[in-house]
Design a protein around this motif. Structure first.
Motif, PDB file in Angstrom:
ATOM      1  N   ARG A  29       0.831  -1.205   0.000  1.00  0.00           N
ATOM      2  CA  ARG A  29       0.000   0.000   0.000  1.00  0.00           C
ATOM      3  C   ARG A  29       0.868   1.258   0.000  1.00  0.00           C
ATOM      4  O   ARG A  29       0.558   2.245  -0.674  1.00  0.00           O
ATOM      5  CB  ARG A  29      -0.930  -0.027   1.211  1.00  0.00           C
ATOM      6  CG  ARG A  29      -1.947   1.111   1.237  1.00  0.00           C
ATOM      7  CD  ARG A  29      -3.057   0.825   2.232  1.00  0.00           C
ATOM      8  NE  ARG A  29      -3.875  -0.291   1.796  1.00  0.00           N
ATOM      9  CZ  ARG A  29      -4.239  -1.317   2.590  1.00  0.00           C
ATOM     10  NH1 ARG A  29      -3.853  -1.347   3.854  1.00  0.00           N
ATOM     11  NH2 ARG A  29      -4.985  -2.296   2.106  1.00  0.00           N
ATOM     12  N   TYR A  32       2.095   1.753  -3.460  1.00  0.00           N
ATOM     13  CA  TYR A  32       1.059   2.331  -4.309  1.00  0.00           C
ATOM     14  C   TYR A  32       0.995   3.846  -4.123  1.00  0.00           C
ATOM     15  O   TYR A  32       0.923   4.599  -5.096  1.00  0.00           O
ATOM     16  CB  TYR A  32      -0.298   1.700  -3.979  1.00  0.00           C
ATOM     17  CG  TYR A  32      -1.428   2.185  -4.879  1.00  0.00           C
ATOM     18  CD1 TYR A  32      -1.744   1.514  -6.050  1.00  0.00           C
ATOM     19  CD2 TYR A  32      -2.156   3.324  -4.557  1.00  0.00           C
ATOM     20  CE1 TYR A  32      -2.756   1.953  -6.885  1.00  0.00           C
ATOM     21  CE2 TYR A  32      -3.177   3.779  -5.383  1.00  0.00           C
ATOM     22  CZ  TYR A  32      -3.469   3.085  -6.538  1.00  0.00           C
ATOM     23  OH  TYR A  32      -4.473   3.541  -7.369  1.00  0.00           O
ATOM     24  N   ARG A  33       1.035   4.298  -2.866  1.00  0.00           N
ATOM     25  CA  ARG A  33       0.966   5.734  -2.614  1.00  0.00           C
ATOM     26  C   ARG A  33       2.134   6.464  -3.264  1.00  0.00           C
ATOM     27  O   ARG A  33       1.960   7.558  -3.822  1.00  0.00           O
ATOM     28  CB  ARG A  33       0.968   6.016  -1.096  1.00  0.00           C
ATOM     29  CG  ARG A  33      -0.260   5.525  -0.368  1.00  0.00           C
ATOM     30  CD  ARG A  33      -0.434   6.191   0.988  1.00  0.00           C
ATOM     31  NE  ARG A  33       0.693   6.026   1.896  1.00  0.00           N
ATOM     32  CZ  ARG A  33       0.839   5.006   2.742  1.00  0.00           C
ATOM     33  NH1 ARG A  33      -0.070   4.041   2.765  1.00  0.00           N
ATOM     34  NH2 ARG A  33       1.879   4.956   3.557  1.00  0.00           N
ATOM     35  N   GLU A  37       0.345   6.878  -7.000  1.00  0.00           N
ATOM     36  CA  GLU A  37      -0.347   8.144  -6.755  1.00  0.00           C
ATOM     37  C   GLU A  37       0.594   9.344  -6.856  1.00  0.00           C
ATOM     38  O   GLU A  37       0.222  10.379  -7.408  1.00  0.00           O
ATOM     39  CB  GLU A  37      -1.009   8.109  -5.387  1.00  0.00           C
ATOM     40  CG  GLU A  37      -2.148   7.109  -5.288  1.00  0.00           C
ATOM     41  CD  GLU A  37      -2.856   7.118  -3.949  1.00  0.00           C
ATOM     42  OE1 GLU A  37      -4.042   6.735  -3.905  1.00  0.00           O
ATOM     43  OE2 GLU A  37      -2.220   7.504  -2.930  1.00  0.00           O
ATOM     44  N   HIS A  48      -5.510  -0.921  -8.701  1.00  0.00           N
ATOM     45  CA  HIS A  48      -6.119   0.348  -8.297  1.00  0.00           C
ATOM     46  C   HIS A  48      -7.278   0.139  -7.328  1.00  0.00           C
ATOM     47  O   HIS A  48      -7.491   0.957  -6.429  1.00  0.00           O
ATOM     48  CB  HIS A  48      -6.620   1.102  -9.537  1.00  0.00           C
ATOM     49  CG  HIS A  48      -5.519   1.626 -10.405  1.00  0.00           C
ATOM     50  ND1 HIS A  48      -4.674   2.638 -10.009  1.00  0.00           N
ATOM     51  CD2 HIS A  48      -5.115   1.259 -11.659  1.00  0.00           C
ATOM     52  CE1 HIS A  48      -3.800   2.896 -10.973  1.00  0.00           C
ATOM     53  NE2 HIS A  48      -4.044   2.074 -11.975  1.00  0.00           N
ATOM     54  N   ASN A  50      -7.713  -2.018  -4.929  1.00  0.00           N
ATOM     55  CA  ASN A  50      -7.275  -2.220  -3.551  1.00  0.00           C
ATOM     56  C   ASN A  50      -6.114  -1.306  -3.147  1.00  0.00           C
ATOM     57  O   ASN A  50      -5.620  -1.398  -2.031  1.00  0.00           O
ATOM     58  CB  ASN A  50      -6.867  -3.683  -3.351  1.00  0.00           C
ATOM     59  CG  ASN A  50      -8.039  -4.633  -3.489  1.00  0.00           C
ATOM     60  OD1 ASN A  50      -9.023  -4.523  -2.767  1.00  0.00           O
ATOM     61  ND2 ASN A  50      -7.943  -5.560  -4.434  1.00  0.00           N
ATOM     62  N   ARG A  51      -5.687  -0.452  -4.088  1.00  0.00           N
ATOM     63  CA  ARG A  51      -4.601   0.505  -3.859  1.00  0.00           C
ATOM     64  C   ARG A  51      -3.322  -0.208  -3.400  1.00  0.00           C
ATOM     65  O   ARG A  51      -2.718   0.126  -2.382  1.00  0.00           O
ATOM     66  CB  ARG A  51      -5.011   1.577  -2.851  1.00  0.00           C
ATOM     67  CG  ARG A  51      -6.211   2.404  -3.297  1.00  0.00           C
ATOM     68  CD  ARG A  51      -6.627   3.475  -2.309  1.00  0.00           C
ATOM     69  NE  ARG A  51      -5.591   4.485  -2.153  1.00  0.00           N
ATOM     70  CZ  ARG A  51      -4.888   4.666  -1.038  1.00  0.00           C
ATOM     71  NH1 ARG A  51      -5.118   3.900   0.028  1.00  0.00           N
ATOM     72  NH2 ARG A  51      -3.962   5.610  -0.968  1.00  0.00           N
ATOM     73  N   GLU A  53       0.510  -1.987  -4.939  1.00  0.00           N
ATOM     74  CA  GLU A  53       1.498  -2.231  -5.992  1.00  0.00           C
ATOM     75  C   GLU A  53       2.238  -3.492  -5.586  1.00  0.00           C
ATOM     76  O   GLU A  53       2.892  -3.536  -4.546  1.00  0.00           O
ATOM     77  CB  GLU A  53       2.468  -1.041  -6.121  1.00  0.00           C
ATOM     78  CG  GLU A  53       3.324  -1.062  -7.383  1.00  0.00           C
ATOM     79  CD  GLU A  53       4.492  -2.025  -7.303  1.00  0.00           C
ATOM     80  OE1 GLU A  53       4.702  -2.774  -8.278  1.00  0.00           O
ATOM     81  OE2 GLU A  53       5.195  -2.036  -6.273  1.00  0.00           O
TER      82      GLU A  53
END
Length: 264
Positions: A29, A32-33, A37, A48, A50-51, A53
């Motif tokens: 997570r 992902y941020r 993002e 995307h 579940n946000r 990577e």
């Protein structure tokens, strides 16, 4: 108002390897941020909904984490490194970097390798000691596993090599790895780095455009592979960094120690 940078008291934070599924998901997570993002990355590793990577190699790698116990479960990982020692290579089937660089010269040295990847720190924790705390734990990991060479890709944001010509050229002219162990970027996205003649380079300007992580490795005596790799899905231009732990000079070691002790 800008982001607040917490004062990191090392006693209030945990630095450890991921120990369960919750730790791994929190690390994914965070990735992902940062990578999606913040930096605009994409591709098949991105979930995307579940946000997250993630990729198939996550279950095989070790995940070195900086944990803030004060944060909610699932958001508790605020810094991360993904690690694969070469004695686990047969199980993984490949290093992550294999998709971008021909690593055969490096593997052919027969030395104990450690691949580093997915290095990231939560934006709210940058500018302090977070990365140095991770590096201190990484040093312990290297000693425990008798690692001789660290390597991994580091990224410039964006895929326009013309905008990156100064720092890429500086790396090519001043920091190429020795030929016998020098990986080379894969031809499908190979980007030459010798874009500016050495005599025309301004050292200060080139270093000012270089990510802090790359500069930190260079200060420790790091080298780079031949050519950059344009990673279009992740919106980055990647270079492969190598560091020979046996060849690291006393000067570089003392620099690392001072940097950590001065910030922790």
């Amino acid at each position: 108002m800008g982001r607040r940078t917490p004062v990191i008291d090392s006693a209030a934070f945990e630095i450890r390897l991921a120990r369960d599924a919750a730790d791994l998901v929190a690390s994914q997570r965070l990735r992902y941020r940062v990578f999606v993002e913040e930096l605009g990355g994409g591709g098949e590793t991105v979930d995307h909904q579940n946000r997250l990577e993630s990729d198939r190699l996550d279950s095989i790698y070790d995940h070195l984490l900086l944990v803030d116990p004060a944060r909610a479960e699932g958001e508790h990982v605020v810094g991360a490194y993904r690690l694969l020692p070469s004695d686990r290579l047969e199980r993984a089937g490949q290093f992550y970097c294999d998709s971008e660089y021909d690593l055969s010269p490096l593997v052919g040295t027969g030395r104990k390798l450690l691949e580093l990847g997915r290095s990231c720190v939560d934006p709210d924790y940058r500018g302090g000691a977070a990365m140095l705390l991770l590096w201190n734990a990484l040093a312990d990991y290297v000693l425990a596993h008798d690692i001789e060479i660290l390597f991994g890709v580091a990224s410039f944001h964006g895929t326009d090599a013309e905008k990156l010509k100064a720092p890429l050229s500086w790396l090519h002219h001043h920091h190429l790895a020795p030929a016998h162990m020098r990986p080379r970027a894969r031809p499908e996205a190979f980007q030459p780095m010798d874009l500016v003649p050495e005599a025309a380079l301004d050292r200060r300007a080139a270093l000012a455009e270089m990510p802090n992580l790359i500069k930190a490795y260079l200060r420790l005596g790091g080298f780079v592979g031949e050519g950059a790799f344009i990673d279009y899905p992740f919106n980055t231009t990647d270079v492969l960094l190598l560091m020979d732990t046996k060849a690291m000079s006393d000067k570089h070691r003392s620099f690392y120690t001072r940097r950590f002790e001065g910030r922790a």
